[in-house]
Write an enzyme that holds these catalytic residues in place. Structure first.
Site, PDB file in Angstrom:
ATOM      1  N   LYS A 172       0.828  -1.214   0.000  1.00 14.27           N
ATOM      2  CA  LYS A 172       0.000   0.000   0.000  1.00 14.27           C
ATOM      3  C   LYS A 172       0.864   1.268   0.000  1.00 14.27           C
ATOM      4  O   LYS A 172       0.387   2.348  -0.344  1.00 14.27           O
ATOM      5  CB  LYS A 172      -0.914   0.008   1.228  1.00 14.27           C
ATOM      6  CG  LYS A 172      -1.907  -1.155   1.298  1.00 14.27           C
ATOM      7  CD  LYS A 172      -2.870  -0.949   2.469  1.00 14.27           C
ATOM      8  CE  LYS A 172      -3.758  -2.163   2.682  1.00 14.27           C
ATOM      9  NZ  LYS A 172      -3.103  -3.215   3.485  1.00 14.27           N
TER      10      LYS A 172
ATOM     11  N   PHE B 281      12.553  -6.234   3.667  1.00 17.29           N
ATOM     12  CA  PHE B 281      13.539  -7.065   4.385  1.00 17.29           C
ATOM     13  C   PHE B 281      12.845  -7.913   5.444  1.00 17.29           C
ATOM     14  O   PHE B 281      13.074  -9.127   5.546  1.00 17.29           O
ATOM     15  CB  PHE B 281      14.594  -6.140   5.002  1.00 17.29           C
ATOM     16  CG  PHE B 281      15.401  -6.726   6.125  1.00 17.29           C
ATOM     17  CD1 PHE B 281      16.087  -7.920   5.974  1.00 17.29           C
ATOM     18  CD2 PHE B 281      15.501  -6.053   7.342  1.00 17.29           C
ATOM     19  CE1 PHE B 281      16.837  -8.457   7.025  1.00 17.29           C
ATOM     20  CE2 PHE B 281      16.253  -6.577   8.383  1.00 17.29           C
ATOM     21  CZ  PHE B 281      16.914  -7.776   8.231  1.00 17.29           C
TER      22      PHE B 281
ATOM     23  N   ASP C 170      10.378 -12.969   7.190  1.00 15.48           N
ATOM     24  CA  ASP C 170       9.236 -13.421   7.982  1.00 15.48           C
ATOM     25  C   ASP C 170       8.499 -14.560   7.279  1.00 15.48           C
ATOM     26  O   ASP C 170       8.080 -15.537   7.911  1.00 15.48           O
ATOM     27  CB  ASP C 170       8.288 -12.235   8.218  1.00 15.48           C
ATOM     28  CG  ASP C 170       7.248 -12.514   9.295  1.00 15.48           C
ATOM     29  OD1 ASP C 170       7.634 -12.989  10.375  1.00 15.48           O
ATOM     30  OD2 ASP C 170       6.059 -12.249   9.052  1.00 15.48           O
TER      31      ASP C 170
ATOM     32  N   ASP D  98       7.774 -18.260   8.766  1.00 18.71           N
ATOM     33  CA  ASP D  98       6.387 -18.720   8.949  1.00 18.71           C
ATOM     34  C   ASP D  98       5.966 -19.759   7.923  1.00 18.71           C
ATOM     35  O   ASP D  98       4.834 -20.250   7.976  1.00 18.71           O
ATOM     36  CB  ASP D  98       5.419 -17.526   8.850  1.00 18.71           C
ATOM     37  CG  ASP D  98       5.521 -16.596  10.047  1.00 18.71           C
ATOM     38  OD1 ASP D  98       6.154 -16.982  11.043  1.00 18.71           O
ATOM     39  OD2 ASP D  98       4.960 -15.478   9.979  1.00 18.71           O
TER      40      ASP D  98
ATOM     41  N   ARG E 235       1.943 -13.653  -0.451  1.00 16.82           N
ATOM     42  CA  ARG E 235       2.160 -12.312   0.118  1.00 16.82           C
ATOM     43  C   ARG E 235       1.719 -11.319  -0.942  1.00 16.82           C
ATOM     44  O   ARG E 235       2.140 -11.396  -2.087  1.00 16.82           O
ATOM     45  CB  ARG E 235       3.648 -12.126   0.470  1.00 16.82           C
ATOM     46  CG  ARG E 235       4.083 -10.722   0.786  1.00 16.82           C
ATOM     47  CD  ARG E 235       3.610 -10.263   2.135  1.00 16.82           C
ATOM     48  NE  ARG E 235       4.201 -11.010   3.240  1.00 16.82           N
ATOM     49  CZ  ARG E 235       3.876 -10.816   4.527  1.00 16.82           C
ATOM     50  NH1 ARG E 235       2.972  -9.903   4.838  1.00 16.82           N
ATOM     51  NH2 ARG E 235       4.439 -11.548   5.477  1.00 16.82           N
TER      52      ARG E 235
ATOM     53  N   ASP F  94       7.156 -12.956  19.442  1.00 18.99           N
ATOM     54  CA  ASP F  94       6.045 -13.533  18.689  1.00 18.99           C
ATOM     55  C   ASP F  94       6.322 -15.000  18.327  1.00 18.99           C
ATOM     56  O   ASP F  94       5.472 -15.877  18.508  1.00 18.99           O
ATOM     57  CB  ASP F  94       5.814 -12.708  17.417  1.00 18.99           C
ATOM     58  CG  ASP F  94       4.521 -13.077  16.692  1.00 18.99           C
ATOM     59  OD1 ASP F  94       3.617 -13.649  17.330  1.00 18.99           O
ATOM     60  OD2 ASP F  94       4.420 -12.785  15.494  1.00 18.99           O
TER      61      ASP F  94
ATOM     62  N   LYS G 207       6.957  -5.130  17.224  1.00 15.54           N
ATOM     63  CA  LYS G 207       6.995  -5.727  15.890  1.00 15.54           C
ATOM     64  C   LYS G 207       6.346  -4.840  14.832  1.00 15.54           C
ATOM     65  O   LYS G 207       6.678  -4.940  13.649  1.00 15.54           O
ATOM     66  CB  LYS G 207       6.304  -7.092  15.922  1.00 15.54           C
ATOM     67  CG  LYS G 207       6.481  -7.896  14.629  1.00 15.54           C
ATOM     68  CD  LYS G 207       5.864  -9.271  14.730  1.00 15.54           C
ATOM     69  CE  LYS G 207       5.911  -9.979  13.385  1.00 15.54           C
ATOM     70  NZ  LYS G 207       5.305 -11.303  13.406  1.00 15.54           N
TER      71      LYS G 207
ATOM     72  N   PHE H 274      -3.977   0.176  15.579  1.00 15.32           N
ATOM     73  CA  PHE H 274      -3.980  -0.307  14.198  1.00 15.32           C
ATOM     74  C   PHE H 274      -3.904  -1.830  14.146  1.00 15.32           C
ATOM     75  O   PHE H 274      -4.636  -2.487  13.400  1.00 15.32           O
ATOM     76  CB  PHE H 274      -2.805   0.326  13.438  1.00 15.32           C
ATOM     77  CG  PHE H 274      -2.639  -0.162  12.026  1.00 15.32           C
ATOM     78  CD1 PHE H 274      -3.358   0.408  10.995  1.00 15.32           C
ATOM     79  CD2 PHE H 274      -1.742  -1.182  11.725  1.00 15.32           C
ATOM     80  CE1 PHE H 274      -3.208  -0.033   9.690  1.00 15.32           C
ATOM     81  CE2 PHE H 274      -1.576  -1.620  10.419  1.00 15.32           C
ATOM     82  CZ  PHE H 274      -2.313  -1.041   9.397  1.00 15.32           C
TER      83      PHE H 274
ATOM     84  N   ASP I 277      -6.520  -4.848  12.892  1.00 17.64           N
ATOM     85  CA  ASP I 277      -6.165  -5.965  12.007  1.00 17.64           C
ATOM     86  C   ASP I 277      -6.595  -7.303  12.615  1.00 17.64           C
ATOM     87  O   ASP I 277      -7.137  -8.167  11.926  1.00 17.64           O
ATOM     88  CB  ASP I 277      -4.654  -5.980  11.761  1.00 17.64           C
ATOM     89  CG  ASP I 277      -4.276  -5.407  10.406  1.00 17.64           C
ATOM     90  OD1 ASP I 277      -5.124  -4.756   9.773  1.00 17.64           O
ATOM     91  OD2 ASP I 277      -3.128  -5.606   9.987  1.00 17.64           O
ATOM     92  N   ASP I 278      -6.324  -7.471  13.914  1.00 14.97           N
ATOM     93  CA  ASP I 278      -6.674  -8.712  14.591  1.00 14.97           C
ATOM     94  C   ASP I 278      -8.184  -8.936  14.552  1.00 14.97           C
ATOM     95  O   ASP I 278      -8.656 -10.054  14.297  1.00 14.97           O
ATOM     96  CB  ASP I 278      -6.203  -8.681  16.048  1.00 14.97           C
ATOM     97  CG  ASP I 278      -4.691  -8.759  16.197  1.00 14.97           C
ATOM     98  OD1 ASP I 278      -3.989  -8.934  15.183  1.00 14.97           O
ATOM     99  OD2 ASP I 278      -4.213  -8.635  17.341  1.00 14.97           O
TER     100      ASP I 278
END
Length: 365
Positions: free
Chosen positions: A54, A94, A99, A103, A108, A170, A196, A243, A247-248
């Site tokens: 974005k 990066f 990440d 994961d 993505r 995390d 994070k 924010f 998202d959660d």
């Protein structure tokens, strides 16, 4: 010109700066006598990983510099602000490339994760390092003679370190292959979110703009001594937390059409706001359901967790949290003393923060 056209024009101008610095970086690879195959590989790394998001973090540097200056920017001022914005996008790239490997992510930004491209694999680890290295190469090239150069270096180094601290907490709190809800807490969630996400997604943009505009460590205005970087942090960390909690919640409550993806926090054992609130109010029977169903790759168990979230009133709890967070952050912003209009003299301005808050308040995607 409509607001939509203006926004698009702003993005196009910003994108042109990426094209310039991408070409400069590729040329630098050639000047180091890198083989043509390596030069082409590096260019693909840049094009695939840096410009596809974005761009809110990067554009926020330009917006913040304009607000702090209180006027339109010269071409040189714009280029330097946009360059710093792009360096945040490099930092984001990066983090995301590495990440996704950690994961074992699949997609993505609606395309395959970079490490999953044919022939890339673990080479993506080195490619992520090269994305980070480009930040410091460009900082040296364009800002070494500036009095605030060391401040820029420190901001990128410190923000990277804090983000990595958040990533560590995390990763060890919520591994996908070992579900243990006893490890979760709302305090741990707050730490992960602030370290994070909030530092690099919110504070970094504003702090870079403040350094470029010559905002000092402290100043006196209207009889008050202000420490602007501490003030900025006190607002932007809770703003970043708000924010991420949005998202959660949207991961649980938003539709794929609305948020552009299928929510996976429940099946991925994420230490999200939703599960932590549920754990804090669940009775023993409800807690048993969470222990049995959360973090399992099972659609029926995921549905049971979602149904329990509804039963526990998470939507209403979220709306109450959102209003409280909005009022708390607004109070902090309104406490900043304002300089006279048109003053370009290194003062903090409320609009820097209200522009962030207004973009995210009650967002639905």
């Amino acid at each position: 010109m409509s607001a939509l056209d203006a926004k698009q024009q702003k993005r196009v101008r910003f994108q042109r700066v990426f094209d310039t610095i991408r070409d400069e970086l590729v040329e630098h690879m050639r000047s180091e006598n890198m083989p043509q195959e390596a030069v082409e590989w590096y260019k693909r790394n840049l094009d695939y990983n840096v410009p596809g998001g974005k761009l809110n973090r990067g554009l926020s540097v330009v917006d913040s510099v304009e607000i702090l200056r209180g006027r339109s920017l010269s071409d040189d001022e714009y280029f330097k602000a946009a360059l710093l914005g792009w360096l945040i996008e490099f930092l984001q790239a990066f983090f995301l490339v590495s990440d996704d490997i950690m994961d074992a992510s699949i997609t993505r930004r609606s395309q395959p994760c970079y490490y999953r491209l044919e022939g890339v694999g673990n080479i993506a680890i080195n490619d992520s390092f090269m994305l980070e290295g480009a930040i410091y190469h460009l900082l040296q090239k364009y800002f070494r003679s500036e009095p605030y150069y060391v401040h820029l270096l420190e901001l990128f180094h410190e923000t990277s370190y804090r983000t990595e601290m958040g990533q560590l907490v995390d990763l060890i709190t919520a591994p996908e292959d070992h579900v243990d809800l006893a490890r979760f807490s709302i305090q741990k969630h707050a730490f992960i979110v602030q370290y994070k996400t909030a530092y690099y997604s919110f504070y970094l943009s504003v702090a870079l703009a403040m350094r470029v505009c010559g905002v000092p460590e402290s100043y006196t205005l209207n009889g008050r001594t202000i420490e602007p970087y501490k003030v900025a942090l006190s607002i932007l960390l809770p703003l970043g937390e708000y924010f991420q909690i949005q998202d959660d919640f949207l991961d649980f409550h938003g539709t794929p059409e609305q948020i552009g993806k299928v929510g996976t926090d429940i099946v991925d054992n994420k230490c999200s706001w939703c599960i932590n609130i549920a754990l804090s109010v669940a009775n023993p029977e409800q807690r048993k359901i969470l222990d049995e169903c959360y973090g399992r790759k099972d659609a029926e168990k995921e549905a049971r967790v979602k149904a329990l979230y509804e039963e526990l009133g998470l939507p209403a709890r979220y709306r109450a949290y959102e209003e409280e967070a909005y009022q708390r952050i607004t109070t902090l912003i309104n406490d900043i003393p304002e300089p006279e209009p048109g003053t370009d003299n290194g003062f903090l301005r409320r609009e820097v923060f209200t522009s962030f808050l207004n973009k995210i308040y009650k967002r639905t995607k």
